[in-house]
Each structure stands twice: as C-alpha cells, then as structure tokens.
Design an enzyme around this catalytic site. Structure first.
Site, PDB file in Angstrom:
ATOM      1  N   GLU A  76      15.836  -6.018  -4.199  1.00  0.00           N
ATOM      2  CA  GLU A  76      15.271  -6.522  -4.999  1.00  0.00           C
ATOM      3  C   GLU A  76      16.654  -6.956  -6.044  1.00  0.00           C
ATOM      4  OE1 GLU A  76      12.292  -3.415  -7.095  1.00  0.00           O
ATOM      5  OE2 GLU A  76      12.119  -5.002  -8.156  1.00  0.00           O
ATOM      6  N   GLY A  88       0.659  -1.110  -0.088  1.00  0.00           N
ATOM      7  CA  GLY A  88      -0.232  -0.403   0.029  1.00  0.00           C
ATOM      8  C   GLY A  88       0.765   1.005   0.092  1.00  0.00           C
ATOM      9  N   TYR A  89       1.122   1.427  -1.542  1.00  0.00           N
ATOM     10  CA  TYR A  89       2.215   2.587  -1.407  1.00  0.00           C
ATOM     11  C   TYR A  89       1.374   3.897  -1.615  1.00  0.00           C
ATOM     12  CZ  TYR A  89       6.428   0.777  -0.411  1.00  0.00           C
ATOM     13  OH  TYR A  89       7.710  -0.344   0.407  1.00  0.00           O
ATOM     14  N   SER A  90       0.834   3.999  -3.021  1.00  0.00           N
ATOM     15  CA  SER A  90       0.449   5.131  -3.530  1.00  0.00           C
ATOM     16  C   SER A  90      -1.111   5.440  -3.257  1.00  0.00           C
ATOM     17  CB  SER A  90       0.183   4.408  -5.345  1.00  0.00           C
ATOM     18  OG  SER A  90       1.354   4.413  -6.678  1.00  0.00           O
TER      19      SER A  90
END
Lengths: 367, 386
Positions: free
Chosen positions: B239, B121-123
């Site tokens: 990543e 839940g970022y943007s």
C-alpha cells in the site's frame, strides 16, 4: 518534488547538535537561566562564529544568503535542548531590517547582526493576544531630523539580552520601526512561566531617535514578520516536542510497574503513539511552511497558519502528557520534563495562538 | 527541499488531465458501457498496475508519477483504474513476489485486464485484530489441501471470483506467526458458502464465508507452507502513498464548506459561527498534514531509505477525519441532518447521514485505530509488545 534536506543541511544539523551537547546541555541552560538571565557572551560569540546568525542575511551585508529552511534546522536543534539564546529574535530582526530598511540602514546594521556584535529584539504588538495593526498603540512623533517615541511595549521577548531594540510604532505617516539602543529605554524583566524565554516590558516614553534610525513599515510587512515569527516558533516547537517525546519514551521503557515497563501498557503506549502522530504532522506542515517562506510566498501565510495552528495546542498537550506520563517525578523541579511543559506554555500564544491561525485558515479557505 | 515538479512530471500530469478531459463524461452519463470502455482505455495507457514491472505487464511507473496519477484521478472523481482494488493493491504484488511462474502467468494478466475481482480472507470470528492467531485449517492430502473453517467481515466477498486465503497448516508451531499458509482459492469451489452481512448503513459489502471440506490444489498455495504471515505482511506493505485519499478528503472538505455556506444555525449563517469556522480550519489543517506527511515519506522511499510503519500516521488521521467530518455535517444540519435519501428535507440527498453510518469501512478495515497505535508504539517508538 523533494521533501528532504541537502547534505549541507544535514551537516548543519549535526553541527548544532554537537554544540548543544558539548556547550549548551540542559544543566548549562538551567545554570544560565537561574543565574545569568539566560545569556553567556562567550557562547553567543561561538554561535556567531558558527554563522547561525548570518544564515538568511544577504551576502552583500555579511550574511550567508541561505534560506528559512536552513534557519529552521538551527531552531529545531537548539530548541531540543531549550537553548535560551535569542537566535530567533536576531533572525526576525534581520528579516525586519531586510524588508523595511533603506540600503543605507541595511549596510549599517545587517553586518553587525550577522556577526553578533549587535543583539537585537523586536517589539511588535502592544496588547496581548491581538495580532493586528490596531494592537499597536505606541507612537512616534516625527520631527525635522528626529522623532520622539511614546508608549509601553509590555511583552518583548529577549529585550533584556539585547543591545538594541526594534520598536514598532504608529506615526502620522503610517507604521514606523525605530532602532534604539537598549539603554535608551526602560527595561523591566517580567517573571513568566518559562525562564528560558525571558520577557520584558519596554517603556519608550520620551526616547528620541534620529530619522536615520526610522524605517517605514506597513500592514503587509507587519504580517510577513509575524508569519516569520510563527514559523520560527513552530520550528522550535518541533525540536522541543521531539526531545520531550524521546525523554518520555525512554522513561516508559525503563520504568517498571506491575512487573513490566509501563510502555507495555496501552494507556501509556497509545498516548505516546498519538504524540508521535501529532509531532510528525506539524513537523511536515512546518517544513512545508519554511519552504514557502522563500520559494512560494503566495502560499506562505496559509502554510504558516496551518503549522502554528496545529502545533500550538498539540505541543501544549505534549507538554502536559510528557510530564503526566512520568508520574510524580515529572512534576519535580529537578527533572527536565517540566522545562518542556513550560516552553509549551510560552510558545502557544507567540505570534498568534491556534484561534488566530485557524480563523485565518478559514478566511483564506473562502469561509 | 523543493515542492515543485520537474518538466517531465508536469507533462505527465498534463497527459493525465488531457486524457480525463477527453474520456471522462459527467457522472450522470457514466453507464456500464462507459465503464467497460474506460477500463480498456486506462489499460491501454498502462495506468492499471502502473507501478508494476513491465515484465508483468505494468509500466514501471515512478513513485512521483504514481502520486500524480492518483491525485488527478481523485481530483476528477474518476472511476477506479480496474475492477479489483485488492487484486491491484496486494494480491498482484504478493503473487509477483512469492508466486510460481504458473501463478504469475495465470493470475496477473486477469487482474490487469479487470477480468476478475479478488477479496481477502483474513479475519475470523475469533481473530480480527489478533490476525496471526487464525484457526481456519488447511491440511495437505495428496496433491491438494483440504480447507475447513470460517472467515468473516470479508469485504467484496459477495461479488468476488477469487479469494486470497490465510489458513493454519501447523497447529503445533512455536509461535502463532509460524504455521500460517496462504492460498489462492476460487470462490465457486464446492464447499464455499458466502453469507452477506448487512451493515448498520443497510449495505451488504461484507460477508461471512464458510469453508467445508474445500479442496484446494497444492499448486494454488502462495509461497511456502508456513510462510503465509510473511506473504501477508509484505503484501500489505505494498500500500503506497495516501495521495489519492488526500485528494478525496480535500473534495469532501469542499462539499462540507458548501454545506456550511448554505446552512443557518439559530437563525444565523453557520459560516459566521467562530466554532464552525475553526472546526473547518482544523479539518483543512489535518488533511494538509496528511498530504505533507505523505510527500515526506515519499521522499524517503525515493531516496531508498527504509519506511518503517509511517503509513499508520496517516491512517489514524484518516480514521478520525472520516468520523468527524460526517458527524460535523450531520450535527450542523440539526433535525434535517438525520434524514436519509428520500427524506423531504434530507441534506445533500442524504449523503452525509448515510456516510456517517459507513465510517467503519475505512476506520476498522485494514486495522483499527488502536492497532495502528500499537504499530507506531512498537515498531517506531520501540516500546515493548503487549
């Protein structure tokens, strides 16, 4: 798996970097190219002393027995400062002799190439933009103990700087390479866009050579030497691009317009980021191709074509943007950015342009 | 410089190949039962969370072995090594670095055992690329936080059980990067409402999420209050190499070559057209560049040199390749290239036309190309921030 350089290679890089800083700065390069056709015998002597002409030559013949990766380091660093010294031509000449010469010929020539006593340029193809045995129209007529050359090699790099020339010609007995003294041929320096890479036409009509000075060549070896040329040119493009990016990047940090450094604006910073992406990418392809040259010969052709196919057009665009992002100053003769743009024009067609290499990638990739 | 693998690396590759030969049936036979078995078997081998420390249930796998594992899995087109891509990629590593002992015990094993799926839940509606400006509010009340706000473009939200949620706990902080706090929130908490969003390809992979007076226990906070930005940045840095992606791109290129071989343009074989041949060669060159960029950065990591933001280089290549390769296939096929699955003349079952509409998944997700350019310009080239 190791995609890095050895301690020795890093030291070599530092050594070249110091030489370029202390002995061959861009103002020195300008001076050499404007007044002395890009050459200085004392500096050439120093280059020879440092061993850079002997890198890939077998120790049996006075060389250091190192690899293309080591030579690549030298080409990358000298090209950062647009060195006009014919290190690549010299390396290609020794490579050509090593792959085509007899034992006797290697013993005669390679030690002198390694110590810089002979300066050698190669004359491969006769027609522009045609990398093929069919492009070689110059002839050599074989006689009992000698042979007669005929033809014009219109695009020979560094011919004016050389003491000797290696001339590729067709004979009744297939492809031959003749080692001639420069004074035997008619050399005519041509005006080109890049004075740091002198080019001359070489007329060899009626030049007679001893059979001892002829080497046998074939399409495969011609291909190999062309690949080595493309690799060396790409290594130089890596160095030159890096220098131009750094020059332009520094300018973007300092030049204030609309109250801020222009590097703050995305129109400028994104183009610089794209240059970085291209440079990183053809650098990786170039390093891999250099490793293939010695350690993975079956992959060499494809690897080189990828490196040269990518870098030819990318460096050309970097040259344009490097000048363009500077604004008017970049366009002046006094400022150095333009020298890199000119080098990018030189490098683009050398040993195959992007069309040639992309076509070869397609063929090797089964299309 | 040496691009060959050591004996032990080669024998690891052999081990992975042998495993795949024995355990991976053809695509049509891969049903749910197979998938369940697959997940158990790769877990047994220690290949889920392969790089994670043994103390957390990982295998302490080296960087080269990780690359080999990813490469072989991608080459065989094997299913993922776990159900939660995000759990394995950044939620798990984030918890290992910033989590409490209880959080580590509670969350890590479930991620490794494929018992949960995580979303991120970022943007927010008003804060996408400018992520640090998020406004979703969390307020400490007694022993829990009260969360109010909205998230959007949350990939996987419709089927995830947990979300790693970025909120603002301090609206008066000096900079927007301060005052952000990270939480681990069950998706079935009262007050959480998920509305899937249909994308232009017709898929419903992402969603908006509304948080209305959602109570999150304080023990679900990841890292300290106000430390959320640091947690996010360091988690995303996990990543690793793009070697798996590169292998996928090479197989996609093979499919594209197949298409070219079987396509005629203006009555002539497309494979004879120089423009077509060069374009394929450009794709191949760019993918190879991604491969060797990745290996060069891998070498840096192995030598312990700090990686800056070099991964942005390959992200930019990936983004342009994703768009260009599908586009090339669709346009090469002319009118037939327009047909979707079910069309009488659909090309390759409509897979190209479908993926030509799906590129934003890869291109926009994880930071748009322009954001990647900002990252390179600012963090690597040292240019001033906008």
């Amino acid at each position: 798996m190791n995609f890095g350089f050895t301690e020795e290679q890093n030291l070599l890089r530092e050594q070249v970097e110091r030489f370029m800083r202390e002995d061959c700065s861009l103002s020195k390069v300008r001076e050499l190219c404007n007044e002395q056709q890009g050459f200085d015998i004392q500096l050439w002597g120093k280059i020879a002393e440092l061993g850079w002409l002997a890198l890939t030559i077998d120790p049996k013949y006075g060389g250091l027995g190192l690899k293309w990766v080591d030579l690549m380091v030298v080409l990358e660093e000298t090209a950062k400062g647009l060195s006009p010294f014919p290190i690549l031509s010299q390396a290609l000449s020794s490579t050509l002799i090593d792959s085509c010469g007899s034992e006797h010929q290697k013993e005669r020539w390679l030690p002198k190439l390694a110590n810089g006593e002979m300066i050698c340029a190669i004359a491969l193809y006769d027609e522009p933009n045609w990398i093929s045995e069919d492009s070689i129209k110059s002839s050599v007529t074989l006689k009992e103990s000698s042979a007669d050359l005929g033809g014009i090699k219109p695009f020979v790099n560094d011919a004016n700087l050389a003491t000797h020339l290696l001339v590729m010609a067709q004979s009744d007995d297939g492809l031959k390479i003749a080692m001639i003294e420069k004074t035997q041929a008619q050399i005519s320096v041509q005006p080109t866009v890049d004075t740091t890479k002198p080019m001359a036409s070489v007329t060899v009509n009626g030049v007679s050579v001893s059979r001892d000075d002829l080497m046998d060549c074939d399409a495969e070896k011609l291909d190999y030497i062309t690949n080595c040329g493309a690799l060396g040119t790409t290594a130089e493009m890596v160095g030159s691009s890096e220098a131009l990016l750094s020059l332009t990047n520094e300018y973007a940090k300092q030049r204030i317009q609309f109250g801020a450094p222009i590097g703050k604006y995305q129109g400028v910073k994104h183009r610089l980021a794209d240059i970085y992406v291209d440079l990183e990418s053809f650098k990786s392809l170039c390093y891999f191709a250099a490793w293939c040259a010695d350690d993975k010969p079956e992959e060499f052709a494809r690897a080189v074509s990828m490196a040269k196919g990518y870098s030819s057009d990318a460096f050309n665009q970097i040259g344009i943007d490097g000048v363009g992002l500077h604004g008017a100053i970049g366009f002046t003769d006094e400022y150095d950015a333009q020298l890199y743009l000119k080098r990018s024009k030189w490098a683009r067609p050398m040993f195959g342009d992007s069309n040639f290499h992309l076509e070869r990638i397609a063929q090797l990739g089964g299309i | 410089m040496d691009f060959d693998y050591t004996e032990s690396e080669q024998s690891f590759r052999q081990e992975v190949q042998d495993f795949l030969r024995e355990n991976l049936p053809p695509k049509k036979d891969r049903d749910e039962h197979f998938l369940k078995n697959w997940l158990e078997k790769v877990r047994e081998r220690g290949w889920v969370g392969f790089s994670w420390p043994k103390a957390f249930g990982g295998s302490d796998g080296g960087l080269i072995e990780q690359a080999i594992l990813k490469e072989e899995m991608a080459l065989a087109k094997a299913p993922p090594l776990g159900t939660s891509m995000m759990g394995l990629a950044w939620v798990g590593p984030g918890i290992m670095e910033y989590g409490t002992e209880e959080q580590k015990k509670k969350f890590i094993p479930d991620i490794l055992d494929s018992k949960v799926t995580w979303c991120t839940g970022y943007s927010e509606p008003n804060h996408g690329s400018d992520l640090a400006a998020i406004q979703c509010k969390a307020e400490l009340i007694g022993d829990h936080y009260l969360v109010n706000g909205q998230k959007i473009w949350t990939t996987g939200a419709p089927w995830s059980q947990w979300i790693i949620l970025l909120t603002r706990t301090d609206f008066k902080a000096k900079s927007k990067h301060e005052g952000i706090t990270c939480f681990l929130v069950p998706m079935d908490s009262p007050g959480v409402e998920v509305k899937p969003i249909k994308n232009m390809a017709g898929d419903k992979h992402f969603a908006e999420i509304f948080f209305t007076d959602v109570q999150v226990p304080a023990e679900n906070r990841l890292g300290a209050e106000g430390e959320g930005w640091k947690v996010t940045v360091s988690a995303l840095a996990n990543e690793r190499s793009s070697i798996g992606e590169v292998t996928q791109m090479f197989s996609k290129l093979d499919e594209l070559k197949e298409l070219v071989r079987s396509t005629r343009v203006q009555g002539r074989p497309a494979a004879e057209d120089p423009a077509v041949r060069r374009q394929l060669a450009r794709f191949e060159t760019k993918i190879a560049a991604m491969k060797y960029n990745g290996l060069r950065y891998l070498t840096k990591q192995i030598k312990g040199e700090p990686l800056s933001s070099e991964t942005s280089v390959n992200k930019l290549h990936r983004a342009s390749l994703e768009i260009e390769m599908d586009d090339f296939a669709v346009s090469l096929s002319g009118e037939a290239g327009l047909q979707l699955k079910g069309g009488e003349n659909a090309v390759s079952g409509g897979s190209w036309s479908k993926s030509a509409l799906n590129w934003p998944n890869v291109v926009i997700g994880g930071g748009t190309p322009n954001i990647q350019r900002n990252i390179i310009a600012e963090r690597i080239l040292g240019l001033p921030k906008d």
